[in-house]
Design a protein around this motif. Sequence first.
Motif, PDB file in Angstrom:
ATOM      1  N   GLY A 203      54.561  29.263  29.771  1.00  0.00           N
ATOM      2  CA  GLY A 203      54.519  30.364  28.813  1.00  0.00           C
ATOM      3  C   GLY A 203      53.577  30.046  27.674  1.00  0.00           C
ATOM      4  N   ASN A 204      53.742  30.745  26.568  1.00  0.00           N
ATOM      5  CA  ASN A 204      52.848  30.624  25.422  1.00  0.00           C
ATOM      6  C   ASN A 204      53.276  29.462  24.526  1.00  0.00           C
ATOM      7  N   PRO A 205      52.521  28.337  24.520  1.00  0.00           N
ATOM      8  CA  PRO A 205      52.936  27.188  23.709  1.00  0.00           C
ATOM      9  C   PRO A 205      52.788  27.387  22.216  1.00  0.00           C
ATOM     10  N   HIS A 206      52.207  28.513  21.769  1.00  0.00           N
ATOM     11  CA  HIS A 206      52.130  28.772  20.334  1.00  0.00           C
ATOM     12  C   HIS A 206      53.529  28.833  19.717  1.00  0.00           C
ATOM     13  N   LEU A 207      54.545  29.111  20.521  1.00  0.00           N
ATOM     14  CA  LEU A 207      55.917  29.153  20.008  1.00  0.00           C
ATOM     15  C   LEU A 207      56.403  27.777  19.581  1.00  0.00           C
ATOM     16  N   GLU A 233      50.131  32.698  32.448  1.00  0.00           N
ATOM     17  CA  GLU A 233      50.838  31.827  31.517  1.00  0.00           C
ATOM     18  C   GLU A 233      50.505  30.371  31.842  1.00  0.00           C
ATOM     19  N   PRO A 234      50.156  29.567  30.833  1.00  0.00           N
ATOM     20  CA  PRO A 234      49.867  28.158  31.090  1.00  0.00           C
ATOM     21  C   PRO A 234      51.135  27.398  31.460  1.00  0.00           C
ATOM     22  N   ARG A 235      50.953  26.269  32.143  1.00  0.00           N
ATOM     23  CA  ARG A 235      52.075  25.410  32.522  1.00  0.00           C
ATOM     24  C   ARG A 235      51.808  24.000  32.029  1.00  0.00           C
ATOM     25  N   CYS A 236      52.898  23.327  31.671  1.00  0.00           N
ATOM     26  CA  CYS A 236      52.764  21.977  31.143  1.00  0.00           C
ATOM     27  C   CYS A 236      54.008  21.168  31.503  1.00  0.00           C
ATOM     28  N   THR A 237      53.789  19.963  31.959  1.00  0.00           N
ATOM     29  CA  THR A 237      54.898  19.026  32.147  1.00  0.00           C
ATOM     30  C   THR A 237      54.778  17.954  31.075  1.00  0.00           C
ATOM     31  N   VAL A 238      55.902  17.527  30.551  1.00  0.00           N
ATOM     32  CA  VAL A 238      55.876  16.536  29.481  1.00  0.00           C
ATOM     33  C   VAL A 238      57.049  15.576  29.633  1.00  0.00           C
ATOM     34  N   LYS A 239      56.749  14.322  29.514  1.00  0.00           N
ATOM     35  CA  LYS A 239      57.756  13.265  29.433  1.00  0.00           C
ATOM     36  C   LYS A 239      57.591  12.624  28.072  1.00  0.00           C
ATOM     37  N   ARG A 255      51.028  16.733  32.233  1.00  0.00           N
ATOM     38  CA  ARG A 255      49.893  17.469  32.782  1.00  0.00           C
ATOM     39  C   ARG A 255      49.904  18.895  32.253  1.00  0.00           C
ATOM     40  N   PHE A 256      48.687  19.422  32.008  1.00  0.00           N
ATOM     41  CA  PHE A 256      48.545  20.782  31.472  1.00  0.00           C
ATOM     42  C   PHE A 256      47.629  21.564  32.416  1.00  0.00           C
ATOM     43  N   TRP A 257      47.968  22.852  32.610  1.00  0.00           N
ATOM     44  CA  TRP A 257      47.182  23.720  33.485  1.00  0.00           C
ATOM     45  C   TRP A 257      47.190  25.127  32.916  1.00  0.00           C
ATOM     46  N   MET A 258      46.018  25.772  32.931  1.00  0.00           N
ATOM     47  CA  MET A 258      45.967  27.175  32.503  1.00  0.00           C
ATOM     48  C   MET A 258      44.842  27.891  33.239  1.00  0.00           C
ATOM     49  N   GLU A 259      44.938  29.209  33.304  1.00  0.00           N
ATOM     50  CA  GLU A 259      43.911  30.072  33.876  1.00  0.00           C
ATOM     51  C   GLU A 259      43.621  31.212  32.903  1.00  0.00           C
ATOM     52  N   GLU A 260      42.343  31.613  32.851  1.00  0.00           N
ATOM     53  CA  GLU A 260      41.911  32.764  32.061  1.00  0.00           C
ATOM     54  C   GLU A 260      42.418  32.680  30.620  1.00  0.00           C
ATOM     55  N   GLY A 261      41.896  31.697  29.918  1.00  0.00           N
ATOM     56  CA  GLY A 261      42.250  31.531  28.517  1.00  0.00           C
ATOM     57  C   GLY A 261      41.020  31.188  27.701  1.00  0.00           C
ATOM     58  N   THR A 262      41.234  30.755  26.474  1.00  0.00           N
ATOM     59  CA  THR A 262      40.149  30.323  25.603  1.00  0.00           C
ATOM     60  C   THR A 262      40.537  29.027  24.923  1.00  0.00           C
ATOM     61  N   TYR A 263      39.525  28.244  24.564  1.00  0.00           N
ATOM     62  CA  TYR A 263      39.731  27.051  23.748  1.00  0.00           C
ATOM     63  C   TYR A 263      38.605  26.996  22.729  1.00  0.00           C
TER      64      TYR A 263
END
Length: 632
Positions: A203-207, A233-239, A255-263
Amino acid sequence: MLNSRTCMRIRLILASIVLCFLAIVAYLDLAGMPQWLKNNMLRRFSKGDLSFDVDTLHCHVLRALDVKGLRVFTYGQIGQPVVEAERVFFKIDPLAKIRDESIVPSIYLENVVVRPTLIGGGSHAKEGAYTELDINIHLQKAEIGSLNVRELRARYQHNADGVSLTELTATLHNDDGALLHLDGDIWYSRADNVYSGEITIEGNPHLLVGPFRDWGMLFTPELISRFGFKASEPRCTVKFYRGGEDKKTWMANGRFWMEEGTYNGVDVLRADCTYDFQIGPTVRIFEVNPLLVVREEGLAFGGLTFDGSDGKRALEFDLSSGLDPHALVGIVGVMTNLVSTNVLFEVPYRVNVKGLHDINTPALSRISAEVDLGSIDTGKIQLSNVSFAWSRHGFVDSFDDMRALFCGGVLEGDGYLAKPADSDVTSAFFSGDWRGVDLKTFADRLIGEDAHAFSGDMKGHLHLVGVTGAANRHSWAGNGDLRISGGQLLRLPVFGGLTKYMGKALPGVDLLLSQTDASASYRVSNERIQFDEVRVEGDVLSLLGKGQCDFDRELDFAVELTFFRAHTLVAKIVRLPTFILSKLLEFRVVGPTTSPHWYPVNFSKDLWERLGLKSSDRDRPPKHAPPEKEQD
């Protein structure tokens, strides 16, 4: 044997007990527990490290407790509770003790407020006196710190070893309707005073910007804020791990993954990376390796590390890129001064860059790159098949082994740009050679002249150094030379005055001015280009001149018309017979390059008028004093 009367009495007693029990249950359900019973139950639950308080407590047929106004405190805490809930529904299983299970298997909570900063705020409970809980919780409409939770489900365990939330699923939201889904497990160890967990985020990590900022992870909110998300929606795994003194040390990887976004405002079709970061009182390290970024024109891969430890701000990277240079610079966020938005690039792009960029102390920066570009277009200058080696050492950017196709020819050279941090100007240097450059294309692109009437090939050399900016034009200095072969130079507008006079004096002379060669050597200083000798040579007529052109394109030249090419046998034979005529064909040339005034120096007034030219043209005073002639 009991007689019927006794049996009847027993039935009445049992019925009365049942009725009383039902009445008590109904009372507890409708009116709630009396204060003395509620206090007694709360004391039994508050023997460990947690204490509880409620406004009302209702019992539903011994299968559930309905609590309103729940408040939970840690042992010895004064002030705001750790947890507040408007309503709590405890599911009760009276037979659970027989199965050695929790008598309260699950809890449902509504409108909950959790204050994580107050956890552990009270004094530690006595050893072995921790509250024992093992329940499934279901939250709706909760505020956990600065997190807005729409719904949360988890298995909650609380004992002497610590606290855990396992089988966690949660949905976060904000006022704009953005959602974030969490799945995973979180643990807290009392012995080590450490938080840890493994979570999958979609989802949106801005939250998460607010919570990270509250937890002192200042770099992470800054990083997240650089992202923009569109359809997917981007996906991220975190330990993660949080511990150390005052629980200020964070470590995480995933690991982080996203499609059709901006940086950083750069459109990205896909981004995929493995990351690892450490944040503590003196340590701030964020590593991304490997990293893959995909855009329409190509992809970039490699790794980068940001080190903010002990007040540093340094970015180390090693990247291979097929992205537009504007996009690459925007993503990396450094070297933006090297790529102007007015410059366009075309595929293919190939940039291999590595080094260290020190943001706080640019003088320590060390970067090198190999660059190959399909083309560079500045509007007036178009270069194709561009290649060069670029390096940055502190404030100096060097461009070595530059090679490009330019106006049909080849341009080669080296240069540098130097801009100290405390300076508003940039020092520049260029030394280059060009050959095989098409005069027609060059005139059309660079000086905007109509080039269909002339042609030729150019080669030359330029050595130039100075300081950029209109106020620093006086600083430019250098030298060079120019050679043009097979060109129709006398058709250029700058020679318009000459062809006008010569056409009157020698009808048909324009046919003799078609093919010419030219050579010139020059020096740059004091906001002008000084030409020591300019030769424009044709098979019949040639020009010999010297003078200057200032940076505003104002000419001031002395020109002599001669016959035949210099240093040829024919020229030496006719030199003496044509000497007087050559002296009559001396000119002053003054004015702008687009329409300069040709001023005949030695023509008489009578001859002038016989040629059909106005004497006013001859008598017009020059703008500048003529260049001094060398003595024979």
